[in-house]
Scaffold this active site. Structure first.
Site, PDB file in Angstrom:
ATOM      1  CB  CYS A 242      61.806 -47.762 -55.843  1.00 37.65           C
ATOM      2  SG  CYS A 242      61.028 -48.621 -57.229  1.00 37.65           S
TER       3      CYS A 242
ATOM      4  CG  HIS B  76      61.357 -51.991 -54.635  1.00 36.38           C
ATOM      5  ND1 HIS B  76      60.737 -50.786 -54.468  1.00 36.38           N
ATOM      6  CD2 HIS B  76      62.328 -52.041 -53.687  1.00 36.38           C
ATOM      7  CE1 HIS B  76      61.292 -50.132 -53.448  1.00 36.38           C
ATOM      8  NE2 HIS B  76      62.264 -50.878 -52.971  1.00 36.38           N
TER       9      HIS B  76
ATOM     10  CG  HIS C 188      64.859 -49.469 -50.632  1.00 37.94           C
ATOM     11  ND1 HIS C 188      63.656 -50.147 -50.586  1.00 37.94           N
ATOM     12  CD2 HIS C 188      65.378 -49.593 -49.374  1.00 37.94           C
ATOM     13  CE1 HIS C 188      63.476 -50.662 -49.369  1.00 37.94           C
ATOM     14  NE2 HIS C 188      64.509 -50.336 -48.627  1.00 37.94           N
TER      15      HIS C 188
END
Length: 203
Positions: free
Chosen positions: A108, A161, A173
């Site tokens: 990510c 994240h 993402h």
């Protein structure tokens, strides 16, 4: 939208990856995230629109504009940043690999770093926590295209994240099911949302 199943668990001596979140070695969390079925949404929406859908500025909308208008739930004339669309389209579905930085697999924070560098001329650090630390923190209602959205698990308070905000509450993402577009109002993301940040472009 459809619910993705959690089938990514690995052996007990290795990190476990869950749908929609990056997990560092030794971490284990639970996920009920959802994502957009890219191909299904595109086929459904583009088949119902003619090629003459206006883009509001330059005549007929491009195929990328129509494709991402359907994924973002907006009109084609609201989709204007084609360099961003081209990057997303080029990477869409790329598998998730913890520590990865290439088309064979990316995580990510590497994905958000690549998007901000290639599209927004903005350099940011490598990890999600570092990206959070250097960003100007903003409210959710201040989010603009290219801003960062950050998440954490219930068990661990640090950032685990990150995604890049697009439009209409959507963000792109690298989730554990691959690069995709999700919605901040999905139960999982709303529950684990930590904040938003804006990185300054390179001078």
């Amino acid at each position: 939208m459809h619910k993705t199943s959690n089938k990514n668990a690995v052996s007990s001596n290795r990190p476990k990856f869950l749908n929609g979140i990056e997990v560092n070695p030794g971490e284990t969390v639970d996920s009920k995230s959802k994502s957009y079925d890219y191909k299904k949404e595109v086929e459904k929406n583009t088949s119902s629109r003619g090629d003459d859908t206006p883009n509001g500025n330059n005549g007929p909308a491009s195929s990328l504009q129509k494709k991402y208008a359907s994924l973002l739930g907006i009109n084609a004339d609201e989709v204007r940043d084609e360099p961003l669309l081209e990057q997303i389209d080029d990477w869409y579905g790329t598998p998730y690999v913890f520590g990865g930085t290439s088309k064979s697999g990316i995580d990510c924070s590497a994905f958000s770093r690549m998007i901000l560098s290639s599209v927004f001329n903005t350099s940011i650090p490598r990890t999600a926590q570092q990206q959070y630390d250097i960003s100007e923190h903003i409210k959710k209602d201040q989010l603009k295209e290219g801003d960062l959205v950050f998440f954490h698990t219930e068990r661990y308070g640090r950032i685990t994240h990150v995604g890049v905000f697009l439009q209409n509450n959507k963000f792109v993402h690298a989730s554990t099911t691959g690069v995709m577009i999700s919605d901040l109002d999905e139960d999982y993301w709303r529950k684990h949302y930590r904040g938003a940040g804006r990185a300054m472009p390179n001078q």
